[in-house]
Motif scaffolding. Structure first.
Motif, PDB file in Angstrom:
ATOM      1  N   THR A 159       0.868  -1.190   0.015  1.00  0.00           N
ATOM      2  CA  THR A 159      -0.059   0.101   0.090  1.00  0.00           C
ATOM      3  C   THR A 159       0.978   1.290   0.026  1.00  0.00           C
ATOM      4  O   THR A 159       2.021   1.267   0.910  1.00  0.00           O
ATOM      5  CB  THR A 159      -1.090  -0.123   1.315  1.00  0.00           C
ATOM      6  N   VAL A 160       0.768   2.026  -0.946  1.00  0.00           N
ATOM      7  CA  VAL A 160       1.751   3.344  -1.081  1.00  0.00           C
ATOM      8  C   VAL A 160       0.635   4.489  -0.574  1.00  0.00           C
ATOM      9  O   VAL A 160      -0.391   4.765  -1.345  1.00  0.00           O
ATOM     10  CB  VAL A 160       2.186   3.221  -2.638  1.00  0.00           C
ATOM     11  N   ARG A 161       1.089   5.580   0.259  1.00  0.00           N
ATOM     12  CA  ARG A 161       0.566   6.673   0.370  1.00  0.00           C
ATOM     13  C   ARG A 161       1.418   7.674  -0.109  1.00  0.00           C
ATOM     14  O   ARG A 161       2.715   7.937   0.064  1.00  0.00           O
ATOM     15  CB  ARG A 161       0.228   6.586   2.000  1.00  0.00           C
ATOM     16  N   ALA A 162       0.982   8.911  -0.496  1.00  0.00           N
ATOM     17  CA  ALA A 162       1.379  10.032  -0.965  1.00  0.00           C
ATOM     18  C   ALA A 162       1.511  10.724   0.509  1.00  0.00           C
ATOM     19  O   ALA A 162       0.651  11.080   1.352  1.00  0.00           O
ATOM     20  CB  ALA A 162       0.706  10.962  -2.005  1.00  0.00           C
ATOM     21  N   MET A 163       2.640  11.326   0.734  1.00  0.00           N
ATOM     22  CA  MET A 163       2.963  12.081   2.044  1.00  0.00           C
ATOM     23  C   MET A 163       3.332  13.617   2.055  1.00  0.00           C
ATOM     24  O   MET A 163       4.107  13.837   1.110  1.00  0.00           O
ATOM     25  CB  MET A 163       3.903  11.158   3.035  1.00  0.00           C
ATOM     26  N   VAL A 164       3.036  14.214   2.795  1.00  0.00           N
ATOM     27  CA  VAL A 164       3.049  15.740   2.769  1.00  0.00           C
ATOM     28  C   VAL A 164       3.573  16.099   4.243  1.00  0.00           C
ATOM     29  O   VAL A 164       3.182  15.704   5.234  1.00  0.00           O
ATOM     30  CB  VAL A 164       2.020  16.743   2.370  1.00  0.00           C
ATOM     31  N   HIS A 171       1.736  13.942   7.007  1.00  0.00           N
ATOM     32  CA  HIS A 171       0.470  13.267   6.899  1.00  0.00           C
ATOM     33  C   HIS A 171       0.019  12.876   5.457  1.00  0.00           C
ATOM     34  O   HIS A 171       0.611  13.370   4.537  1.00  0.00           O
ATOM     35  CB  HIS A 171      -0.704  14.250   7.561  1.00  0.00           C
ATOM     36  N   PRO A 172      -0.865  11.669   5.388  1.00  0.00           N
ATOM     37  CA  PRO A 172      -0.942  11.377   3.962  1.00  0.00           C
ATOM     38  C   PRO A 172      -1.753  12.382   3.359  1.00  0.00           C
ATOM     39  O   PRO A 172      -2.614  13.115   3.684  1.00  0.00           O
ATOM     40  CB  PRO A 172      -1.937  10.169   4.190  1.00  0.00           C
ATOM     41  N   LEU A 173      -1.599  12.232   2.170  1.00  0.00           N
ATOM     42  CA  LEU A 173      -2.425  13.144   1.132  1.00  0.00           C
ATOM     43  C   LEU A 173      -3.445  12.248   0.005  1.00  0.00           C
ATOM     44  O   LEU A 173      -2.950  11.260  -0.554  1.00  0.00           O
ATOM     45  CB  LEU A 173      -1.560  13.738   0.288  1.00  0.00           C
ATOM     46  N   GLY A 174      -4.533  12.457   0.377  1.00  0.00           N
ATOM     47  CA  GLY A 174      -5.599  11.353   0.023  1.00  0.00           C
ATOM     48  C   GLY A 174      -5.436  10.026   0.229  1.00  0.00           C
ATOM     49  O   GLY A 174      -5.006   9.635   1.073  1.00  0.00           O
ATOM     50  N   GLU A 175      -6.167   9.478  -0.568  1.00  0.00           N
ATOM     51  CA  GLU A 175      -6.400   7.737  -0.591  1.00  0.00           C
ATOM     52  C   GLU A 175      -5.108   7.026  -0.968  1.00  0.00           C
ATOM     53  O   GLU A 175      -4.503   7.469  -1.854  1.00  0.00           O
ATOM     54  CB  GLU A 175      -7.439   7.150  -1.237  1.00  0.00           C
ATOM     55  N   PRO A 176      -4.868   5.863  -0.444  1.00  0.00           N
ATOM     56  CA  PRO A 176      -3.515   5.136  -0.746  1.00  0.00           C
ATOM     57  C   PRO A 176      -3.746   4.483  -2.100  1.00  0.00           C
ATOM     58  O   PRO A 176      -4.928   4.117  -2.479  1.00  0.00           O
ATOM     59  CB  PRO A 176      -3.298   4.205   0.519  1.00  0.00           C
ATOM     60  N   LEU A 177      -2.674   3.729  -2.562  1.00  0.00           N
ATOM     61  CA  LEU A 177      -2.696   2.980  -3.873  1.00  0.00           C
ATOM     62  C   LEU A 177      -2.213   1.797  -3.500  1.00  0.00           C
ATOM     63  O   LEU A 177      -1.114   1.446  -2.999  1.00  0.00           O
ATOM     64  CB  LEU A 177      -1.984   3.769  -4.911  1.00  0.00           C
ATOM     65  N   GLY A 178      -3.006   0.525  -3.881  1.00  0.00           N
ATOM     66  CA  GLY A 178      -2.704  -0.919  -3.689  1.00  0.00           C
ATOM     67  C   GLY A 178      -1.863  -1.266  -4.913  1.00  0.00           C
ATOM     68  O   GLY A 178      -2.435  -1.047  -5.901  1.00  0.00           O
TER      69      GLY A 178
END
Length: 188
Positions: A159-164, A171-178
């Protein structure tokens, strides 16, 4: 985020969009402009034998991207309001030498992920069956460009999350990508 792709339009050569290391295997994703105005990608790999040096890189795959990875309009259209979107996917069998491989060969799946410009780094969580709980979360995959490369072995799930970054934290930016690797029973 670094802007490795910023000068891509003005060059005739390739630029490194991202790299990915998996043990003694290294992968690099190159992007380059074509004469017809489109952009192309090239995926290369190298192996590190027991002496620690890297073998000469070999070409795995390549093709036209269908989108301008430097163009804000194309990137916004692909992201469609999300922080991450699949940019490309391919699969190939390689000699990994891992004990769970069939005669040393395994199928690997490569994911190219388009990343929102406001992202500072990616947070990657390993949700693979049998993953070590102490190592499930790895924070801080650095970004070379707006395209991130992942190489997954059979049975792996990430699971990959964009972080800011904000102040001293992130903190995460939006929804994660599997992302998933090939089926666990699949070999080269």
């Amino acid at each position: 985020m670094r802007t490795a792709l910023a000068g891509l339009r003005s060059t005739t050569g390739a630029v490194v969009a991202d790299t990915c290391l998996r043990g003694d295997l290294g992968f690099v994703l190159l992007l380059h402009p074509r004469k017809d105005g489109c952009f192309a990608e090239e995926l290369y790999f190298s192996a590190r034998p027991g002496d620690g040096s890297w073998a000469a890189a070999e070409h795995l795959s390549g093709g036209v991207t269908g989108v301008d990875p430097t163009g804000d309009r194309d990137v916004a259209r692909m992201l469609n309001g999300r922080p991450l979107a699949s940019f490309g996917e391919s699969e190939t069998a390689l000699f990994t030498g891992r004990p769970q491989s069939d005669d040393g060969y395994e199928s690997l799946r490569f994911h190219e992920v388009l990343v929102h410009a406001g992202t500072d780094h990616l947070d990657v969580e390993d949700l693979s069956p049998g993953a070590d709980p102490a190592r499930r979360r790895r924070t801080g995959k650095p970004l070379v460009s707006r395209v991130a490369l992942f190489a997954l072995f059979p049975g792996e799930r990430l699971t990959v999350r964009a972080m800011v970054r904000e102040g001293t934290g992130s903190h995460p930016l939006g929804e994660p990508l599997g992302l998933t690797g090939p089926d666990a029973g699949q070999t080269g």
